[in-house]
Design an enzyme around this catalytic site. Structure first.
Site, PDB file in Angstrom:
ATOM      1  N   TYR A 201       0.915  -1.026  -0.008  1.00  0.00           N
ATOM      2  CA  TYR A 201       0.150   0.022   0.105  1.00  0.00           C
ATOM      3  C   TYR A 201       1.030   1.420  -0.154  1.00  0.00           C
ATOM      4  O   TYR A 201       1.626   1.168   0.877  1.00  0.00           O
ATOM      5  CB  TYR A 201      -0.784   0.003   1.523  1.00  0.00           C
ATOM      6  CG  TYR A 201      -1.725   1.047   1.472  1.00  0.00           C
ATOM      7  CD1 TYR A 201      -2.856   1.384   0.776  1.00  0.00           C
ATOM      8  CD2 TYR A 201      -1.249   2.146   2.406  1.00  0.00           C
ATOM      9  CE1 TYR A 201      -3.552   2.432   0.814  1.00  0.00           C
ATOM     10  CE2 TYR A 201      -2.334   3.260   2.706  1.00  0.00           C
ATOM     11  CZ  TYR A 201      -3.398   3.536   1.804  1.00  0.00           C
ATOM     12  OH  TYR A 201      -4.136   4.589   2.079  1.00  0.00           O
TER      13      TYR A 201
ATOM     14  N   ASP B 266       9.375   2.667  -0.850  1.00  0.00           N
ATOM     15  CA  ASP B 266       8.440   3.337  -0.246  1.00  0.00           C
ATOM     16  C   ASP B 266       8.825   2.994   1.383  1.00  0.00           C
ATOM     17  O   ASP B 266       8.295   1.938   1.772  1.00  0.00           O
ATOM     18  CB  ASP B 266       6.736   2.846  -0.314  1.00  0.00           C
ATOM     19  CG  ASP B 266       5.789   3.572   0.515  1.00  0.00           C
ATOM     20  OD1 ASP B 266       6.334   4.134   1.567  1.00  0.00           O
ATOM     21  OD2 ASP B 266       4.753   3.443   0.069  1.00  0.00           O
TER      22      ASP B 266
ATOM     23  N   LYS C  38       5.389   9.077   8.722  1.00  0.00           N
ATOM     24  CA  LYS C  38       5.261   8.438  10.058  1.00  0.00           C
ATOM     25  C   LYS C  38       6.421   8.967  10.861  1.00  0.00           C
ATOM     26  O   LYS C  38       6.445  10.084  11.449  1.00  0.00           O
ATOM     27  CB  LYS C  38       5.199   7.039   9.820  1.00  0.00           C
ATOM     28  CG  LYS C  38       4.061   6.678   9.146  1.00  0.00           C
ATOM     29  CD  LYS C  38       3.613   5.060   9.198  1.00  0.00           C
ATOM     30  CE  LYS C  38       2.278   4.669   8.274  1.00  0.00           C
ATOM     31  NZ  LYS C  38       1.181   4.859   8.679  1.00  0.00           N
TER      32      LYS C  38
END
Ligand code: HOZ
Length: 427
Positions: free
Chosen positions: A150, A245, A273
């Site tokens: 994702y 990613d 994050k």
């Protein structure tokens, strides 16, 4: 009128009832709605160290950690102090600040492949922009991604995606034009043969391969030996860019992320994050020759009013300085996470990389989306609620990872193991 219930979650239930009137599903991001496990999402009142507290006053050992950012636990003093100082200055200028320069320099030092960096506000923006610059640089349109990975809710990347898409069983989202989805080729994670085949057939059209170097979004799935190396050599051979990613793995599985841990230098990296220490911030960056294609230097456009927001940069800078100055944190995290996952419950496969881990409710190895989705999600849901009742807060989906923080004590770990063992002994 307020509905009064007698459960220990009465206030959460009431807030959830109201929230559903005004917000789709009552939540601002789908997985939070507990659809993967049933029941009412906890509405949280505050966090401190390894704990979160819900609005009903229940305390939990937290393994969600805001889905990854809270590597030092909730409200670490050095981040709180940086925020206090930033608040005294102002909350947004829409103009460059000195701290942004320091921040970019520190990111480049910790993640050396990121020779140049752009700050954005979310992981989605980071992957969307990295993909755009990869296309602008190569003059090609196609992207390879992997099933169960994702990369945020970027139109063209919502193809066979993990996280909420996996949890809710949505294969391909409505609202994405077929022409956008057609620019994405989704392949099984860890299959070098599948990637070789596509490059052999269409290598000259592929702009980029984007990958979670350790998957967190179908639960934790490590790269098989040789997989990341093969992606590196195939992209190089065919003139495509390799995008790591590292929104989840950045500053998490090593100070320099998965690329440090596995010794692979991608062309572009996306971060989110931990880089914002719990504030909305993300970044993308990489090779200077590629990043120089971005406006105002080059023709690839990307912009943002709140990009490099002073509060987020202050928090992120404090976090990265802390991690850079205390590499021993990674040893502690590794040791505690190993302790937590050192036993194998019956009918469960445990995957872990550093302080990211998942208990998959299947006795078969989990190495890609096909094997992850064989998990018994109903059994996971029972486990989730059992743990919640005992004060342990896990991600409310089989297809999300758990995160440990440096604030989790040995006592927290022991309490978690005891509760989990009780579940398996009673089942
Ligand atoms: N996509 C996030 C985890 N993979 C979930 C974010 C959230 O719901 O807050």
């Amino acid at each position: 009128m307020t509905t009064v219930t007698s459960t220990k979650f009465a206030k959460s239930e009431e807030l959830f009832r109201r929230a559903q009137q005004r917000t789709p599903g009552g939540v601002n991001s789908p997985v939070r709605a507990f659809r993967g496990v049933g029941g009412t999402p906890l509405f949280l009142a505050r966090g401190e160290g390894s704990r979160v507290f819900d609005v009903d006053g229940n305390a939990y050992i937290d393994y969600v950690g805001s889905w990854g950012p809270m590597i030092a636990g909730h409200r670490p003093p050095f981040v709180m102090e940086a925020l206090r100082q930033a608040l005294a200055i102002g909350t947004s200028f829409g103009a460059p600040t000195g701290q942004e320069v320091e921040f970019a320099e520190l990111i480049a030092k910790m993640v050396p492949s990121m020779e140049m960096v752009r700050l954005v506000n979310s992981g989605t923006e980071a992957t969307m922009s990295a993909l755009r610059v990869a296309r602008g640089f190569t003059g090609r349109d196609l992207t390879i991604k992997f099933e169960g990975c994702y990369h945020g809710h970027v139109d063209s990347l919502l193809v066979k995606a993990g996280s909420g898409m996996a949890t809710l069983g949505i294969a391909d989202t409505a609202g994405v034009p077929a022409a956008f989805a057609a620019t994405t080729i989704a392949l099984p994670y860890n299959s070098i043969a599948a990637v070789e085949k596509v490059f052999a057939e269409r290598g000259g059209k592929i702009a980029a391969v984007i990958v979670e170097p350790v998957v967190g979004n179908m639960g934790c799935v490590p790269p098989a030996p040789g997989f990341l190396e093969a992606l590196r050599s195939l992209t190089e051979k065919h003139g495509a860019l390799l995008i790591f990613d590292e929104v989840m793995t950045g500053f998490r599985v090593a100070p320099g992320g998965a690329q440090q841990r596995f010794s692979i230098r991608p062309d572009l990296t996306t971060l989110g994050k931990i880089i914002g220490a719990g504030l909305p911030m993300a970044a993308y960056g990489g090779r200077a020759d590629v990043m120089k294609k971005i406006a105002p230097v080059g023709p690839v456009y990307q912009a943002g009013t709140l990009s490099g927001n002073p509060l987020a940069v202050s928090a992120g800078l404090a976090m990265l300085r802390h991690l850079a100055a205390h590499p021993e944190i990674y040893e502690t995290l590794e040791a505690r996470a190993a302790q937590l996952t050192a036993w194998t419950p019956p009918g469960v496969t445990v995957n872990r990389v550093g302080s990211i881990f998942t208990f998959f409710f299947t006795d078969q190895p989990v190495s890609d989306w096909e094997s992850a989705k064989r998990s018994d999600t109903a059994r996971f849901a029972k486990f989730f609620h059992f743990m919640l009742e005992r004060g342990i807060y896990l991600a409310p989906s089989q297809f999300e990872a758990a995160f440990l923080s440096s604030a989790h004590s040995e006592a927290d770990i022991r309490a978690t193991i005891d509760a989990a063992k009780e579940f398996f002994s009673r089942e």
